[in-house]
Design a protein around this motif. Structure first.
Motif, short mmCIF file in Angstrom:
data_model
loop_
_atom_site.label_atom_id
_atom_site.label_comp_id
_atom_site.label_asym_id
_atom_site.label_seq_id
_atom_site.Cartn_x
_atom_site.Cartn_y
_atom_site.Cartn_z
N GLU A 39 -9.15 2.70 -3.01
CA GLU A 39 -9.93 3.85 -3.03
C GLU A 39 -9.69 4.63 -4.20
O GLU A 39 -10.34 5.75 -4.58
CB GLU A 39 -9.77 4.83 -1.92
CG GLU A 39 -8.49 5.47 -1.79
CD GLU A 39 -7.16 4.70 -1.42
OE1 GLU A 39 -7.45 3.38 -1.76
OE2 GLU A 39 -6.24 5.17 -0.89
N ASP A 85 -1.38 -2.55 3.26
CA ASP A 85 -0.09 -2.26 2.43
C ASP A 85 0.64 -3.24 1.98
O ASP A 85 1.55 -3.90 3.00
CB ASP A 85 0.77 -0.96 3.44
CG ASP A 85 -0.16 0.19 3.71
OD1 ASP A 85 -0.64 0.44 2.66
OD2 ASP A 85 -0.09 0.78 4.56
N ASP A 128 -5.54 -3.16 -3.57
CA ASP A 128 -4.88 -3.78 -2.50
C ASP A 128 -5.24 -5.17 -2.12
O ASP A 128 -6.10 -5.57 -1.22
CB ASP A 128 -5.50 -3.00 -1.08
CG ASP A 128 -5.03 -1.41 -1.19
OD1 ASP A 128 -3.89 -1.19 -1.67
OD2 ASP A 128 -5.74 -0.62 -0.67
N GLY A 166 0.61 2.09 -0.59
CA GLY A 166 0.83 0.46 -0.11
C GLY A 166 2.01 0.34 0.51
O GLY A 166 2.31 -0.93 0.52
N THR A 210 -1.18 2.24 -6.60
CA THR A 210 -2.02 1.11 -5.77
C THR A 210 -3.26 1.81 -4.89
O THR A 210 -2.74 3.06 -4.40
CB THR A 210 -1.32 0.20 -4.87
OG1 THR A 210 -0.82 1.16 -3.54
CG2 THR A 210 0.00 -0.14 -5.84
N GLY A 211 -4.18 0.85 -4.42
CA GLY A 211 -5.15 1.63 -3.60
C GLY A 211 -6.59 1.22 -4.01
O GLY A 211 -7.05 1.59 -4.96
MG MG Z 1 -3.16 2.59 -0.08
#
Ligand code: MG
Ligand code: AMP
Length: 425
Positions: free
Chosen positions: A196, A266, A236, A259, A193-194
């Motif tokens: 970025e 998160d 996210d 996350g 996850t993320g």
């Molecule tokens: Mg993250």
């Protein structure tokens, strides 16, 4: 939205590990399959492996030399009459019988003649035509492996639940098994996850990071005996994360990376809670990897809402911190025992070895630390030294390391020369 676990569910390393082990002990693999011997290497054996004959099947010479009757060698040097030569593979009917005062030249792996009860190593003899002089005493049984001394026909050589390493593969080969039963590999969903994070075939913008966690986890899953299922990167954002978690829950085990910290975005724990997740811990007093999460979701909550193909009542999940080194370490410490249990492996305890510390370590108390380190030296002079690392994002330093130095939570300063616990990688 479902309730999040209490903040009090941050456990010590030992408690967290024991909890995972207790859950692992309840888990069973899902089915068996027949594979070719070498395909089975690294997988978990699903049947007992029995001796199909005695091991050894005949009294086997363990040295090159002379088969003798130990009683003929009351004193040395002793001279014996040589009545023949026995090669490895000699047919039983071609093997002579020894009478008192006689010896037979014999090679390693050859059947010892009846009447003989020991082999004198060739180094301790002097041959002169039909005679041999024996310079060293032997006792009855020396250098002969007696029939069935290693295993009796029908005896169990390997039990279900062992990983088929090279020695276990040798056992299977020695009983003539070109195919064997292994447990089916559990499917392990991997979800990074993320916002970025970008996939590895996409050119990253200046502030984006390539997804390495999905791949390190997949490699770890494969090494532990699982079948990784790589899901797309989750942003996210709860709706898409929810969809991807629903997909992930179709597997036998779910690994989420990133996350799970305290940041505003998160979201992993709160979205898992919507799936009626039960959380066993939401943090562990370790470094790296403190935010690690362990829990399970009742079966049938996945995207297809189908009952599990297995008899399992739950799908276990780990929310691993996204910092790459944290992800790798927390997989090894916590996710691996659950995966191994699903793969059918007999549980084993985490074993710390000890090595001498090369240079002093200073740290703070409160966390059990697993610091990437390098073993050097050789034989009895093995030393360990921390890898030069710049925190839990430093993948390259992690890749140069080959073990972790384990620092207990009550230690602040560890002196050079001290024996420290290490965990091999
Ligand atoms: Mg993250
Ligand atoms: P998080 O656990 O989501 O707070 O992420 C912690 C750090 O790990 C951040 O610097 C992330 O950019 C980095 N990170 C998270 N996921 C990945 C990933 N899949 N691959 C590489 N780095 C990641």
């Amino acid at each position: 939205m479902a309730a999040l676990p209490e903040p009090s569910s941050i456990l010590s390393f030992e408690d967290a590990r024991h909890l995972v082990e207790e859950h692992a002990a309840q888990l069973r693999p899902h089915g068996k399959e027949l594979v070719d011997l070498l395909e089975g290497a690294g997988q978990i054996l699903a049947e007992p492996m029995l001796a199909d004959r005695n091991f050894p099947p005949f009294p086997r010479a363990m040295r090159d030399g002379y088969a003798v009757r130990a009683a003929d060698l009351a004193g040395v040097p002793a001279t014996l009459e040589v009545i023949g030569e026995i090669k490895a593979g000699a047919r039983a009917e071609d093997v002579p019988t020894l009478q008192p005062g006689q010896a037979a030249a014999i090679m390693t792996g050859a059947p010892a003649p009846s009447g003989s009860d020991a082999v004198v190593m060739v180094e301790h003899t002097a041959r002169d035509g039909e005679r041999v002089q024996v310079m060293k005493l032997v006792a009855a049984g020396d250098n002969i492996a007696a029939i069935a001394s290693e295993a009796k026909r029908g005896e169990r050589l390997l039990s279900p639940g062992v990983r088929l390493d090279y020695a276990a593969i040798a056992v299977a080969a020695s009983v003539g098994r070109s195919r064997l039963l292994v447990y089916r590999k559990p499917k392990v969903a991997i979800l990074s996850t993320g916002d970025e994070i970008v996939d590895i075939d996409v050119p990253p913008a200046a502030t984006q990071i390539r997804n390495s966690n999905t791949y390190s986890l997949a490699a770890q899953v494969q090494a532990a005996g699982g079948d990784p299922v790589l899901l797309p990167i989750a942003p996210d954002e709860p709706a898409r994360l929810r969809e991807l978690i629903a997909d992930a829950l179709e597997s036998d085990l779910v690994l989420l990376a990133g996350g799970v910290s305290m940041g505003k975005y998160d979201l992993v724990e709160s979205v898992l809670a919507e799936f009626e997740a039960e959380f066993f811990f939401t943090g562990v007093f370790i470094q790296p990897g403190k935010p690690a999460v362990f829990g399970r979701v009742p079966c049938g909550r996945g995207r297809l809402a189908r009952e599990s193909a297995s008899s399992a009542a739950h799908v276990y999940f780990f929310g691993l911190p996204g910092n790459p080194v944290s992800t790798m370490v927390t997989f090894e410490l916590f996710a691996r025992p659950i995966l191994e249990a699903l793969a059918g492996m007999t549980p084993r305890k985490l074993a710390f070895l000890k090595a001498r510390l090369k240079s002093e370590i200073r740290t703070k108390t409160g966390l059990t630390r697993f610091l990437p380190a390098i073993l050097s030296g050789e034989f009895e002079n093995t030393e360990v030294e921390l890898a030069r690392w710049h925190g839990s994002g430093d993948i390259a330093s992690m890749a140069r390391a080959n073990c972790y130095v384990v620092i207990p939570p009550d230690r602040e300063k560890i002196q050079a020369g001290e024996w420290v616990p290490i965990l091999l990688r």
